[in-house]
Scaffold this motif. Structure first.
Motif, PDB file in Angstrom:
ATOM      1  N   ASP A 174     -54.928  -8.001  18.907  1.00  0.00           N
ATOM      2  CA  ASP A 174     -55.429  -7.752  20.263  1.00  0.00           C
ATOM      3  C   ASP A 174     -54.912  -8.829  21.212  1.00  0.00           C
ATOM      4  OD1 ASP A 174     -57.817  -6.497  22.066  1.00  0.00           O
ATOM      5  OD2 ASP A 174     -57.706  -8.669  22.331  1.00  0.00           O
ATOM      6  N   VAL A 175     -54.433  -8.415  22.384  1.00  0.00           N
ATOM      7  CA  VAL A 175     -53.888  -9.373  23.343  1.00  0.00           C
ATOM      8  C   VAL A 175     -54.085  -8.811  24.743  1.00  0.00           C
ATOM      9  CG1 VAL A 175     -51.529  -8.427  23.348  1.00  0.00           C
ATOM     10  CG2 VAL A 175     -51.889 -10.912  23.709  1.00  0.00           C
ATOM     11  N   ALA A 176     -53.802  -9.608  25.749  1.00  0.00           N
ATOM     12  CA  ALA A 176     -53.956  -9.171  27.138  1.00  0.00           C
ATOM     13  C   ALA A 176     -53.040  -9.986  28.032  1.00  0.00           C
ATOM     14  CB  ALA A 176     -55.412  -9.338  27.589  1.00  0.00           C
ATOM     15  N   PRO A 177     -52.598  -9.402  29.163  1.00  0.00           N
ATOM     16  CA  PRO A 177     -51.751 -10.138  30.104  1.00  0.00           C
ATOM     17  C   PRO A 177     -52.406 -11.394  30.658  1.00  0.00           C
ATOM     18  CG  PRO A 177     -51.718  -7.789  30.601  1.00  0.00           C
ATOM     19  CD  PRO A 177     -52.794  -8.004  29.584  1.00  0.00           C
ATOM     20  N   SER A 178     -53.724 -11.412  30.696  1.00  0.00           N
ATOM     21  CA  SER A 178     -54.436 -12.554  31.263  1.00  0.00           C
ATOM     22  C   SER A 178     -54.594 -13.708  30.275  1.00  0.00           C
ATOM     23  CB  SER A 178     -55.815 -12.119  31.772  1.00  0.00           C
ATOM     24  OG  SER A 178     -56.577 -11.561  30.726  1.00  0.00           O
ATOM     25  N   TYR A 179     -54.071 -13.560  29.052  1.00  0.00           N
ATOM     26  CA  TYR A 179     -54.159 -14.627  28.062  1.00  0.00           C
ATOM     27  C   TYR A 179     -52.925 -15.534  28.143  1.00  0.00           C
ATOM     28  CZ  TYR A 179     -57.760 -11.702  25.811  1.00  0.00           C
ATOM     29  OH  TYR A 179     -58.868 -10.944  25.535  1.00  0.00           O
ATOM     30  N   GLY A 180     -52.672 -16.077  29.297  1.00  0.00           N
ATOM     31  CA  GLY A 180     -51.544 -16.990  29.466  1.00  0.00           C
ATOM     32  C   GLY A 180     -50.247 -16.362  29.013  1.00  0.00           C
ATOM     33  N   ASN A 181     -49.501 -17.057  28.133  1.00  0.00           N
ATOM     34  CA  ASN A 181     -48.233 -16.535  27.636  1.00  0.00           C
ATOM     35  C   ASN A 181     -48.380 -15.920  26.240  1.00  0.00           C
ATOM     36  OD1 ASN A 181     -48.579 -18.779  26.026  1.00  0.00           O
ATOM     37  ND2 ASN A 181     -46.719 -19.839  26.674  1.00  0.00           N
ATOM     38  N   ALA A 182     -49.574 -15.480  25.897  1.00  0.00           N
ATOM     39  CA  ALA A 182     -49.833 -14.963  24.554  1.00  0.00           C
ATOM     40  C   ALA A 182     -48.965 -13.750  24.226  1.00  0.00           C
ATOM     41  CB  ALA A 182     -51.306 -14.611  24.397  1.00  0.00           C
ATOM     42  N   GLU A 183     -48.729 -12.880  25.193  1.00  0.00           N
ATOM     43  CA  GLU A 183     -47.906 -11.702  24.924  1.00  0.00           C
ATOM     44  C   GLU A 183     -46.479 -12.105  24.534  1.00  0.00           C
ATOM     45  OE1 GLU A 183     -49.531  -8.027  27.553  1.00  0.00           O
ATOM     46  OE2 GLU A 183     -48.529  -9.620  28.685  1.00  0.00           O
TER      47      GLU A 183
END
Length: 322
Positions: free
Chosen positions: A86-95
């Motif tokens: 699970d990931v999201a654009p708002s998680y910094g550079n996680a994507e």
């Protein structure tokens, strides 16, 4: 907008919001294919056809990580049988970090992403960017992210030109398999469920907020009634940070987490007992590994163990209240 009217009109996309690429063929039949000997525990995610690991991998774990560190974290998860990421654009550079690390395993896992924007055009842009960064052509679950306020988050997303127009068009085109939302308030969660037949809900299922205010009860009861998959957040959250010095130990956590192995085990057991299909650990890799190591030890709590959590909650400042 009433649910029946929204469903009739939601297929029409706002002018200029068009999708690229062809429909994904035979997507509904695809299954994650982690070797059985590595699977620690699997469960069906609500009314979906996804058989998922009880622990999910939150993208914040690899945020700001070096490529090798990110690759090793994902490899560890895969080896432990985790198949839900699970990931999201708002998680910094996680994507950007998760995409290359997950690429070797993408066909064998389920990948979820989100949009924190409430308009169709902005959500379309986020969706395209997420697909590119994560090196994939579809998402198994895509969610409205962080809905809290009924007017600003829920109704805005369902209004004409709202985020749900983009999400449902992407689902129609095979870019999204299942549609869900993440929420932090029961009011927003219940309002969203009243407007659309969502497949999944992400919600805090946390012992401390439960014993202080029963924060999760109404949202989970409605989600279960609808057969939705339940993805639990904040399972290892303890309370609000008590001072700035403590924050330095776990900079990716906006709350004070449980890092005592036994208390963490009790908290995880409690969350899973409430009907959560998946628990997403905190974003710190050490806490993620702690949660994974506790899964085999998680089980039905005794009355004495439940009282330990209740007593701990009574002396804590919960991260959410009613």
């Amino acid at each position: 907008m009433k649910r029946r009217n929204f469903i009739k009109t939601a297929g029409a996309v706002t002018a200029g919001v068009m999708f690229k690429g062809s429909e994904i063929s035979a997507m509904s039949s695809r299954k994650a294919n982690i070797p059985a000997k590595e699977i620690t525990s699997m469960v069906k995610l609500g009314k979906t056809d996804l058989n998922v690991s009880r622990i999910g991998f939150g993208g914040i774990v690899v945020m700001n990580a070096e490529p090798e560190t990110a690759a090793n974290a994902v490899k560890f998860a895969i080896e432990k049988g985790i198949n839900y990421f699970d990931v999201a654009p708002s998680y910094g550079n996680a994507e950007e970090k998760l995409g290359p690390a997950l690429a070797p395993y993408r066909k064998d896992v389920y990948l979820a992403c989100k949009s924190h924007l409430r308009d169709a055009k902005g959500t379309k842009k986020l969706l395209d960017e997420s697909l590119e960064k994560l090196q994939t052509d579809h998402f198994d679950v895509y969610q409205l992210h962080g809905i809290t306020d009924v007017e600003k988050d829920v109704k805005a997303s369902f209004a004409k030109g709202g985020a749900m127009e983009t999400i449902l068009e992407a689902k129609k085109n095979g870019i999204i398999r299942y549609v869900g939302f993440s929420a932090h308030t029961p009011e927003a969660a219940l309002a969203a469920m009243d407007l659309y037949d969502f497949d999944t809900i992400m919600y805090p299922v946390n012992f401390c907020t439960h014993f202080n205010s029963r924060h999760e009860e109404a949202a989970l009861a409605e989600a279960k009634k609808r057969g939705m998959g339940i993805i639990a957040l904040k399972t290892m959250a303890w309370q609000k940070w008590q001072n700035d010095e403590d924050k330095k130990k776990y900079p990716k956590c906006w709350y004070m987490p449980l890092d005592d192995p036994e208390k963490a085990r009790l908290a995880l057991s409690w969350t899973l007992e409430q009907g959560a299909n998946i628990a997403i650990p905190p974003g710190e890799e050490a806490l993620f590994r702690l949660c994974v190591s506790n899964l085999p030890r998680a089980g039905k709590l005794s009355a004495q163990e439940t009282k330990i959590l209740s007593d701990l909650a009574a002396e804590s400042e919960p991260i959410f209240t009613a």
